[in-house]
Design an enzyme around this catalytic site. Sequence first.
Site, PDB file in Angstrom:
ATOM      1  N   GLN A  88      12.350  79.310  56.178  1.00 33.34           N
ATOM      2  CA  GLN A  88      12.011  77.939  56.600  1.00 33.34           C
ATOM      3  C   GLN A  88      13.267  77.272  57.166  1.00 33.34           C
ATOM      4  OE1 GLN A  88       9.105  75.992  53.517  1.00 33.34           O
ATOM      5  NE2 GLN A  88      10.442  77.422  52.411  1.00 33.34           N
ATOM      6  N   HIS A 106      10.424  77.749  61.150  1.00 33.68           N
ATOM      7  CA  HIS A 106      10.617  76.339  61.517  1.00 33.68           C
ATOM      8  C   HIS A 106      11.596  76.191  62.668  1.00 33.68           C
ATOM      9  CE1 HIS A 106       9.146  74.868  57.300  1.00 33.68           C
ATOM     10  NE2 HIS A 106       8.178  75.274  58.073  1.00 33.68           N
ATOM     11  N   CYS A 114      12.675  73.579  76.139  1.00 31.28           N
ATOM     12  CA  CYS A 114      12.220  72.561  77.101  1.00 31.28           C
ATOM     13  C   CYS A 114      10.734  72.335  76.854  1.00 31.28           C
ATOM     14  CB  CYS A 114      12.440  73.079  78.524  1.00 31.28           C
ATOM     15  SG  CYS A 114      11.665  72.038  79.782  1.00 31.28           S
ATOM     16  N   CYS A 117       8.608  73.330  80.185  1.00 28.96           N
ATOM     17  CA  CYS A 117       8.301  74.705  80.633  1.00 28.96           C
ATOM     18  C   CYS A 117       8.424  75.735  79.515  1.00 28.96           C
ATOM     19  CB  CYS A 117       9.241  75.089  81.785  1.00 28.96           C
ATOM     20  SG  CYS A 117      10.942  75.385  81.265  1.00 28.96           S
ATOM     21  N   SER A 174      11.220  74.477  47.464  1.00 30.10           N
ATOM     22  CA  SER A 174      10.528  73.628  46.478  1.00 30.10           C
ATOM     23  C   SER A 174       9.019  73.855  46.493  1.00 30.10           C
ATOM     24  CB  SER A 174      10.823  72.149  46.779  1.00 30.10           C
ATOM     25  OG  SER A 174      10.336  71.823  48.086  1.00 30.10           O
ATOM     26  N   ASN A 198      14.988  80.470  41.921  1.00 31.16           N
ATOM     27  CA  ASN A 198      15.173  79.073  42.303  1.00 31.16           C
ATOM     28  C   ASN A 198      16.004  78.337  41.252  1.00 31.16           C
ATOM     29  OD1 ASN A 198      14.169  77.522  44.656  1.00 31.16           O
ATOM     30  ND2 ASN A 198      13.530  76.073  43.074  1.00 31.16           N
ATOM     31  N   LEU A 199      16.682  77.259  41.691  1.00 30.42           N
ATOM     32  CA  LEU A 199      17.529  76.540  40.726  1.00 30.42           C
ATOM     33  C   LEU A 199      16.698  75.974  39.578  1.00 30.42           C
ATOM     34  CD1 LEU A 199      20.512  75.894  40.468  1.00 30.42           C
ATOM     35  CD2 LEU A 199      20.105  73.690  41.574  1.00 30.42           C
TER      36      LEU A 199
HETATM   37  N1  APR Z   1      20.130  78.113  44.400  1.00 27.71           N
HETATM   38  C1  APR Z   1      18.772  78.270  44.369  1.00 27.71           C
HETATM   39  N2  APR Z   1      17.899  77.258  44.596  1.00 27.71           N
HETATM   40  C2  APR Z   1      18.435  76.055  44.874  1.00 27.71           C
HETATM   41  C3  APR Z   1      19.817  75.808  44.931  1.00 27.71           C
HETATM   42  C4  APR Z   1      20.684  76.900  44.672  1.00 27.71           C
HETATM   43  N3  APR Z   1      22.018  76.774  44.689  1.00 27.71           N
HETATM   44  N4  APR Z   1      20.023  74.487  45.211  1.00 27.71           N
HETATM   45  C5  APR Z   1      18.798  73.941  45.353  1.00 27.71           C
HETATM   46  N5  APR Z   1      17.837  74.867  45.135  1.00 27.71           N
HETATM   47  C6  APR Z   1      16.379  74.702  45.192  1.00 27.71           C
HETATM   48  C7  APR Z   1      15.905  73.350  44.718  1.00 27.71           C
HETATM   49  O1  APR Z   1      15.657  73.389  43.316  1.00 27.71           O
HETATM   50  C8  APR Z   1      14.599  73.184  45.517  1.00 27.71           C
HETATM   51  O2  APR Z   1      13.501  73.737  44.789  1.00 27.71           O
HETATM   52  O3  APR Z   1      16.012  74.777  46.554  1.00 27.71           O
HETATM   53  C9  APR Z   1      14.834  74.008  46.766  1.00 27.71           C
HETATM   54  C10 APR Z   1      15.062  73.138  48.004  1.00 27.71           C
HETATM   55  O4  APR Z   1      13.850  72.472  48.252  1.00 27.71           O
HETATM   56  P1  APR Z   1      13.732  71.561  49.568  1.00 27.71           P
HETATM   57  O5  APR Z   1      14.923  70.677  49.663  1.00 27.71           O
HETATM   58  O6  APR Z   1      12.350  70.959  49.533  1.00 27.71           O
HETATM   59  O7  APR Z   1      13.844  72.603  50.773  1.00 27.71           O
HETATM   60  P2  APR Z   1      12.707  73.555  51.348  1.00 27.71           P
HETATM   61  O8  APR Z   1      11.776  73.996  50.268  1.00 27.71           O
HETATM   62  O9  APR Z   1      13.394  74.591  52.144  1.00 27.71           O
HETATM   63  O10 APR Z   1      11.918  72.572  52.362  1.00 27.71           O
HETATM   64  C11 APR Z   1      10.908  73.155  53.139  1.00 27.71           C
HETATM   65  O11 APR Z   1      10.651  71.081  54.337  1.00 27.71           O
HETATM   66  O12 APR Z   1      11.739  69.298  55.250  1.00 27.71           O
HETATM   67  C12 APR Z   1      11.070  70.460  55.561  1.00 27.71           C
HETATM   68  O13 APR Z   1      11.328  71.837  57.428  1.00 27.71           O
HETATM   69  C13 APR Z   1      11.985  71.423  56.273  1.00 27.71           C
HETATM   70  O14 APR Z   1      12.162  73.793  56.023  1.00 27.71           O
HETATM   71  C14 APR Z   1      12.110  72.577  55.306  1.00 27.71           C
HETATM   72  C15 APR Z   1      10.840  72.475  54.473  1.00 27.71           C
END
Ligand code: APR
Length: 230
Positions: A88, A106, A114, A117, A174, A198-199
Amino acid sequence: MTRIVILTGAGISAESGLGTFRDKDGLWTKYDLEEVATPQGFRRNPALVHDFYNARRANCAAARPNAAHVALARLEAAMPDDVLIVTQNVDDLHRRAGSRNVLQMHGALMRATCHACRHTWPAPERMEPGDRCPACNKTATRPDVVWFGEVPYHLDEIGKALETASIFAAIGTSGQVWPAAGFAAAARQNGAHCVELNLEPSDATADFHDCRTGPATELVPHWVDELLAS
Ligand code: APR
């Protein structure tokens, strides 16, 4: 046939200093996404949107892939036809870490397009309103990033990969933005073993068989070692 499909989000690039969107000091706490990440916002104020992406492009160029990006590249190198990264993220850190089989659903910060075109080209460091398209010369240029309300790239290819995956992993996301938020449930439906790295637990955690919490730079290399040993 791709056996391992890995979805990544902003969390995998957090330890490279690129920040995330929805964490406590994330991008969407500093900017109104309606203004900087929608086609309507771009029409209203293209200079503001270009400034937003020019700043992110500069941060991305200054950042380095971290141990999590490098571990995924190591996995692909060991199993070249078995690994697909669906990211993403619009940063280029997977590619700079050495991953090649990467779908940027994304779009890409380092690419411009552009909207007259559909030509795409490597984005200059700074894009401004009024830049001309190198192909059609119209002043219809924009970052090649998918905004809210627009259709992500590569959905057919991603759907096919989710049908045949035997392992699906989500790293640093997230689980709040569709259609990526539904990928784990789709893969699980097709018999994949689903792992979340994930964190903290995400909104999609219930879709996974194996949920591990911690920083990506610790979880991902360990998970890759496990896969390569099995
Ligand atoms: N290691 C692992 N996970 C982490 C870390 C880390 N060091 N730091 C943060 N996180 C986790 C957070 O706990 C959270 O669940 O990464 C996730 C980030 O979530 P978002 O900020 O929502 O990012 P993302 O899920 O990529 O968003 C998806 O939303 O805004 C749009 O297009 C944008 O691609 C993006 C999409």
